[in-house]
Write a protein that holds these residues in place. Structure first.
Motif, PDB file in Angstrom:
ATOM      1  N   LEU A   1       0.853  -1.185  -0.020  1.00  0.00           N
ATOM      2  CA  LEU A   1       0.007   0.005   0.072  1.00  0.00           C
ATOM      3  C   LEU A   1       0.836   1.419  -0.024  1.00  0.00           C
ATOM      4  O   LEU A   1       0.462   2.423  -0.545  1.00  0.00           O
ATOM      5  N   ALA A   2       2.084   1.157   0.695  1.00  0.00           N
ATOM      6  CA  ALA A   2       2.914   2.623   0.893  1.00  0.00           C
ATOM      7  C   ALA A   2       4.318   1.905   0.773  1.00  0.00           C
ATOM      8  O   ALA A   2       4.530   0.811   1.611  1.00  0.00           O
TER       9      ALA A   2
ATOM     10  N   TYR B   1      -0.601   8.828  -0.080  1.00  0.00           N
ATOM     11  CA  TYR B   1      -0.652   7.226  -0.760  1.00  0.00           C
ATOM     12  C   TYR B   1      -2.229   6.773  -0.909  1.00  0.00           C
ATOM     13  O   TYR B   1      -2.354   5.719  -1.663  1.00  0.00           O
TER      14      TYR B   1
ATOM     15  N   THR C   1      -4.425   5.036   0.745  1.00  0.00           N
ATOM     16  CA  THR C   1      -4.559   3.494   1.124  1.00  0.00           C
ATOM     17  C   THR C   1      -5.801   3.050   1.578  1.00  0.00           C
ATOM     18  O   THR C   1      -6.246   1.879   1.285  1.00  0.00           O
TER      19      THR C   1
END
Length: 102
Positions: A52-53, A68, A70
């Motif tokens: 995710l990041a 990001y 997410t």
């Protein structure tokens, strides 16, 4: 709100652990970076095998995963600037769940 457990010291320079954040089991990869001018910690987060990041720097005072997108909420790093020995001692990583619209 939940404080993510972080460990300091040379024995914890490369940490791998998972934490349940709401409906999401998130895997954390946190690494001390020693080749920079100042001490730094970098974080990757993974959900279900999907990153995710990546390369998120743990710097106090902001939502460190905001850019990001997410969908898992916010992660705010608070406290003093990081060193090898103060991660999770003089600072904290706090998860704030996303706001649910009714």
């Amino acid at each position: 709100m939940l404080t993510i457990p972080l460990a300091a010291g040379v024995d914890n320079a490369h940490q791998r652990f998972s934490v349940q954040l709401g409906d999401n089991l998130i895997s954390f990869e946190i690494d001390f970076i020693s080749y920079l001018d100042a001490p730094a910690w970098s974080m990757n987060i993974v959900r279900g095998g999907i990153r995710l990041a990546a390369g998120v720097m743990l710097e106090p005072g902001s939502d460190i995963i905001q850019s990001y997108r997410t969908g898992i909420g916010q992660m705010v790093f608070t406290g003093k600037d990081v060193t090898l020995d103060n991660l999770g001692v003089d600072n904290s990583l706090v998860w704030i769940p996303p706001v649910v619209e009714i």
